[in-house]
Motif scaffolding. Sequence first.
Motif, PDB file in Angstrom:
ATOM      1  N   CYS A 117      -5.592   7.280  20.190  1.00 33.68           N
ATOM      2  CA  CYS A 117      -4.348   7.657  19.537  1.00 33.68           C
ATOM      3  C   CYS A 117      -4.224   7.003  18.177  1.00 33.68           C
ATOM      4  CB  CYS A 117      -3.177   7.254  20.431  1.00 33.68           C
ATOM      5  SG  CYS A 117      -1.638   8.018  19.956  1.00 33.68           S
ATOM      6  N   MET A 118      -4.750   5.819  18.033  1.00 33.97           N
ATOM      7  CA  MET A 118      -4.595   5.058  16.791  1.00 33.97           C
ATOM      8  C   MET A 118      -5.881   5.019  15.965  1.00 33.97           C
ATOM      9  SD  MET A 118      -1.476   3.835  16.359  1.00 33.97           S
ATOM     10  CE  MET A 118      -0.978   5.516  16.764  1.00 33.97           C
ATOM     11  N   GLY A 119      -6.862   5.807  16.359  1.00 36.71           N
ATOM     12  CA  GLY A 119      -8.102   5.849  15.594  1.00 36.71           C
ATOM     13  C   GLY A 119      -8.890   4.557  15.646  1.00 36.71           C
ATOM     14  N   ARG A 140       0.843  -1.205   0.000  1.00 40.15           N
ATOM     15  CA  ARG A 140       0.000   0.000   0.000  1.00 40.15           C
ATOM     16  C   ARG A 140       0.868   1.241   0.000  1.00 40.15           C
ATOM     17  NH1 ARG A 140      -5.614  -0.348   1.971  1.00 40.15           N
ATOM     18  NH2 ARG A 140      -5.407   1.852   2.381  1.00 40.15           N
ATOM     19  N   LEU A 170      -7.835  11.075   9.445  1.00 39.04           N
ATOM     20  CA  LEU A 170      -7.824   9.612   9.249  1.00 39.04           C
ATOM     21  C   LEU A 170      -8.394   8.885  10.457  1.00 39.04           C
ATOM     22  CD1 LEU A 170      -4.793   8.469   7.181  1.00 39.04           C
ATOM     23  CD2 LEU A 170      -6.511  10.164   6.707  1.00 39.04           C
ATOM     24  N   GLY A 171      -8.213   9.493  11.632  1.00 42.24           N
ATOM     25  CA  GLY A 171      -8.614   8.794  12.848  1.00 42.24           C
ATOM     26  C   GLY A 171     -10.028   9.067  13.287  1.00 42.24           C
ATOM     27  N   ALA A 172     -10.580  10.219  12.915  1.00 41.36           N
ATOM     28  CA  ALA A 172     -11.848  10.601  13.541  1.00 41.36           C
ATOM     29  C   ALA A 172     -12.850  11.257  12.605  1.00 41.36           C
ATOM     30  CB  ALA A 172     -11.568  11.528  14.729  1.00 41.36           C
ATOM     31  N   LYS A 226      -3.858  13.426  10.653  1.00 38.42           N
ATOM     32  CA  LYS A 226      -4.048  12.321  11.583  1.00 38.42           C
ATOM     33  C   LYS A 226      -5.455  12.384  12.178  1.00 38.42           C
ATOM     34  CE  LYS A 226      -2.363   9.956  15.670  1.00 38.42           C
ATOM     35  NZ  LYS A 226      -1.552   9.955  16.902  1.00 38.42           N
ATOM     36  N   VAL A 227      -5.904  13.567  12.529  1.00 37.94           N
ATOM     37  CA  VAL A 227      -7.272  13.712  13.037  1.00 37.94           C
ATOM     38  C   VAL A 227      -8.266  13.244  11.984  1.00 37.94           C
ATOM     39  CG1 VAL A 227      -9.024  15.339  13.836  1.00 37.94           C
ATOM     40  CG2 VAL A 227      -6.652  15.599  14.592  1.00 37.94           C
ATOM     41  N   MET A 278      -5.594  10.068   1.934  1.00 34.87           N
ATOM     42  CA  MET A 278      -6.575  10.070   3.021  1.00 34.87           C
ATOM     43  C   MET A 278      -6.870   8.669   3.545  1.00 34.87           C
ATOM     44  SD  MET A 278      -7.629  13.169   3.842  1.00 34.87           S
ATOM     45  CE  MET A 278      -5.877  13.521   3.883  1.00 34.87           C
ATOM     46  N   GLY A 279      -6.088   7.690   3.114  1.00 36.51           N
ATOM     47  CA  GLY A 279      -6.292   6.333   3.601  1.00 36.51           C
ATOM     48  C   GLY A 279      -7.598   5.715   3.151  1.00 36.51           C
ATOM     49  N   LEU A 292      -2.403   4.897  10.562  1.00 37.66           N
ATOM     50  CA  LEU A 292      -3.866   5.016  10.472  1.00 37.66           C
ATOM     51  C   LEU A 292      -4.369   4.768   9.059  1.00 37.66           C
ATOM     52  CD1 LEU A 292      -5.181   7.754  12.838  1.00 37.66           C
ATOM     53  CD2 LEU A 292      -3.768   5.796  13.293  1.00 37.66           C
ATOM     54  N   GLY A 293      -3.541   5.095   8.066  1.00 36.55           N
ATOM     55  CA  GLY A 293      -4.011   4.996   6.699  1.00 36.55           C
ATOM     56  C   GLY A 293      -3.748   3.672   6.032  1.00 36.55           C
ATOM     57  N   ARG A 304     -15.703  12.947  19.113  1.00 33.73           N
ATOM     58  CA  ARG A 304     -14.591  12.002  19.165  1.00 33.73           C
ATOM     59  C   ARG A 304     -13.317  12.716  19.564  1.00 33.73           C
ATOM     60  NH1 ARG A 304     -14.944   6.907  16.099  1.00 33.73           N
ATOM     61  NH2 ARG A 304     -12.684   6.942  16.112  1.00 33.73           N
ATOM     62  N   LEU A 336       1.079   5.114   1.064  1.00 35.38           N
ATOM     63  CA  LEU A 336       0.416   6.172   1.800  1.00 35.38           C
ATOM     64  C   LEU A 336       1.136   7.479   1.568  1.00 35.38           C
ATOM     65  CD1 LEU A 336      -2.020   5.970   4.254  1.00 35.38           C
ATOM     66  CD2 LEU A 336      -0.412   7.805   4.739  1.00 35.38           C
ATOM     67  N   HIS A 388       2.535   7.957  12.202  1.00 34.70           N
ATOM     68  CA  HIS A 388       1.171   7.697  12.672  1.00 34.70           C
ATOM     69  C   HIS A 388       0.184   7.787  11.516  1.00 34.70           C
ATOM     70  CE1 HIS A 388       1.659   8.417  17.279  1.00 34.70           C
ATOM     71  NE2 HIS A 388       2.606   7.671  16.790  1.00 34.70           N
ATOM     72  N   LYS A 389       0.415   8.737  10.643  1.00 34.55           N
ATOM     73  CA  LYS A 389      -0.487   8.850   9.486  1.00 34.55           C
ATOM     74  C   LYS A 389      -0.415   7.580   8.646  1.00 34.55           C
ATOM     75  CE  LYS A 389      -1.846  11.502   5.457  1.00 34.55           C
ATOM     76  NZ  LYS A 389      -1.551  12.548   4.453  1.00 34.55           N
ATOM     77  N   ARG A 402      -2.216   0.553   7.810  1.00 32.66           N
ATOM     78  CA  ARG A 402      -1.893  -0.635   8.583  1.00 32.66           C
ATOM     79  C   ARG A 402      -3.137  -1.134   9.316  1.00 32.66           C
ATOM     80  NH1 ARG A 402       4.200   1.008   8.763  1.00 32.66           N
ATOM     81  NH2 ARG A 402       3.905   2.788  10.095  1.00 32.66           N
ATOM     82  N   LEU A 455      -9.297  12.701  19.311  1.00 36.22           N
ATOM     83  CA  LEU A 455      -8.157  12.073  18.661  1.00 36.22           C
ATOM     84  C   LEU A 455      -6.879  12.594  19.279  1.00 36.22           C
ATOM     85  CD1 LEU A 455      -8.051  10.179  15.762  1.00 36.22           C
ATOM     86  CD2 LEU A 455      -6.004  11.598  15.991  1.00 36.22           C
ATOM     87  N   ILE A 456      -6.084  11.668  19.799  1.00 38.76           N
ATOM     88  CA  ILE A 456      -4.827  12.049  20.422  1.00 38.76           C
ATOM     89  C   ILE A 456      -3.778  12.258  19.339  1.00 38.76           C
ATOM     90  CG2 ILE A 456      -2.992  11.301  21.965  1.00 38.76           C
ATOM     91  CD1 ILE A 456      -5.112   9.801  23.594  1.00 38.76           C
ATOM     92  N   ILE A 457      -3.300  13.484  19.240  1.00 38.85           N
ATOM     93  CA  ILE A 457      -2.321  13.825  18.210  1.00 38.85           C
ATOM     94  C   ILE A 457      -0.981  13.183  18.541  1.00 38.85           C
ATOM     95  CG2 ILE A 457      -1.054  15.739  17.174  1.00 38.85           C
ATOM     96  CD1 ILE A 457      -3.609  17.425  17.910  1.00 38.85           C
TER      97      ILE A 457
END
Lengths: 267, 267
Positions: free
Chosen positions: B201-203, A83, A158-160, A155-156, A202-203, B158-159, B83, A85, B154-155, B161, B85-87
């Motif tokens: 933290c990991m969405g 993949r 993708l996560g939320a 990150k926000v 954007m995943g 989340l995107g 929600r 990213l 982290h991006k 993995r 989201l922990i940066i």
Amino acid sequence: MKQNQMPGKSQSAIPKDASPLVRRLGRAVLLTTEEVDYLETMQVNQATIAKGQEFVLDGEPLRVTFLVRHGWVIRYKITPAGRRLIIGVSLPGDFIGLHVNFNYLSIFSATALTNASIALIEPVRILDIHRRFPVLASGLDWMTVRHSNILAEHKVSLGARTAAQRILHFLLELWIRLEQVGLATSEGYEIELTQEQIGDCMGLSTVHVNRSLSRLNKENLARIEKGWVTFPDVSRAVSFADFDARFLMDFSASTGTPNLKGRRLRN
Amino acid sequence: MKQNQMPGKSQSAIPKDASPLVRRLGRAVLLTTEEVDYLETMQVNQATIAKGQEFVLDGEPLRVTFLVRHGWVIRYKITPAGRRLIIGVSLPGDFIGLHVNFNYLSIFSATALTNASIALIEPVRILDIHRRFPVLASGLDWMTVRHSNILAEHKVSLGARTAAQRILHFLLELWIRLEQVGLATSEGYEIELTQEQIGDCMGLSTVHVNRSLSRLNKENLARIEKGWVTFPDVSRAVSFADFDARFLMDFSASTGTPNLKGRRLRN
DNA sequence: CGTATATTTGATATCCTTCAAGGACGGTGG
DNA sequence: CCACCGTCCTTGAAGGATATCAAATATACG
């Protein structure tokens, strides 16, 4: 409110043909002609990169800092699962590899999405700026932080955020960033990303990007027609995407530097 | 290989009771006693933060840079949908709000996960470092870039993995980071995060974090017992999580600075 | 020892991915 | 000028990863 000239330092309006970098830093700060000159001559060593050309490779040495002058560039990683990213999109005026440690190997790859013009900047130049031009040095530090802010916001996303929110947020981000270097108007902008690339950023899968875009279109939140992005109802878009442009804010030199306060700051 | 003393500058071994910041920067660079002193006195203005206390609030002014001396801190955003989201997680030796623009309002909140000790650093101190201690200034710039690297990784997580890979990657990241400030051993480390916080933290949802952790446990990839994290089979864990510690690498002062090369660099 | 907090487990729902294939569009060469 | 081809966009159907809801158990703490 007119500002006084400082004795011995000539301040300059930003020339019409200024580089995107000068335009960016000059938005918030009155640069001296010396500073503008330094920034421009720093960019003399240029390379032309053809569309699709990969010019930074994950795991290979990285010897210089790049500065995008024209065109769009993506930085990305490929996972063992195959993949891709996209870590971020680099637009004119953006550095690639600023302040990195050149003893180490690159931890990302970079490819030009369009024909691009890129300045190659020797690391020693950056150190020179820190020694001789404190205002510019703050500007570079700010650009590094801004880069972090963009990543944090991604990150926000993708996560939320849902797929549609994520994409819309990203399209709005690009709008602001392009506008800041004179490449977008209040009407919209030309996007140089395919739906697949938006997905990799954007995943999301290409298919889902497509479906989300058509939903955004149907709901008048964002429209992409022949590569031209528009936002029929900006305020609804901003609220739908939870978009807060603070993370992209301009550089402003009065970062607590007493001797700069009220002197060179615009407004 | 013993290094020569430079005339006029006294170099110092890192004291046993050195702050995490000094320990971090001192890992790769031989700091002068003057530099060590400056870094330590910079941290005299300290605050004690109780577990659970929110000391930075999204949208409120941010007047100083924080430096974590002891304890764990999270930086996060809350979306309108509610929600969190922990940066990122800030560990001892990490700055919060380094190089940010203090004219603007904070774009994140921060809360202590444990009782914590935090140094408050006036922005003018940072500028002073840039003027007087070029090596330390490079160190600060490096810390800012390192912060970006963590966000980029982290991006990617989340995107691109899976939940289990993501969590394992994160646990390995914390291991390296804690080890770099002497808070982890080759055995493992004490984690100060609940499963809910790992999820934020990991969405991921708390439930899914729980299931993924028990799978990691079953497969001998990572184990959390009474807050103590271990990796029964490190090399399998590293490969399963696609973990490449390059993004967390130490600061090394020879960032292309000719006059520093081979002089103050360890090894 | 009781209450709050954290972890664990089960059942169901949903968002998103994957696979597959058709269609639009732009460029290129005959 | 048109046929061909590659790339990108679009749409349908099915499957999978993760979320949500709900409740039981375990752990920490005053």
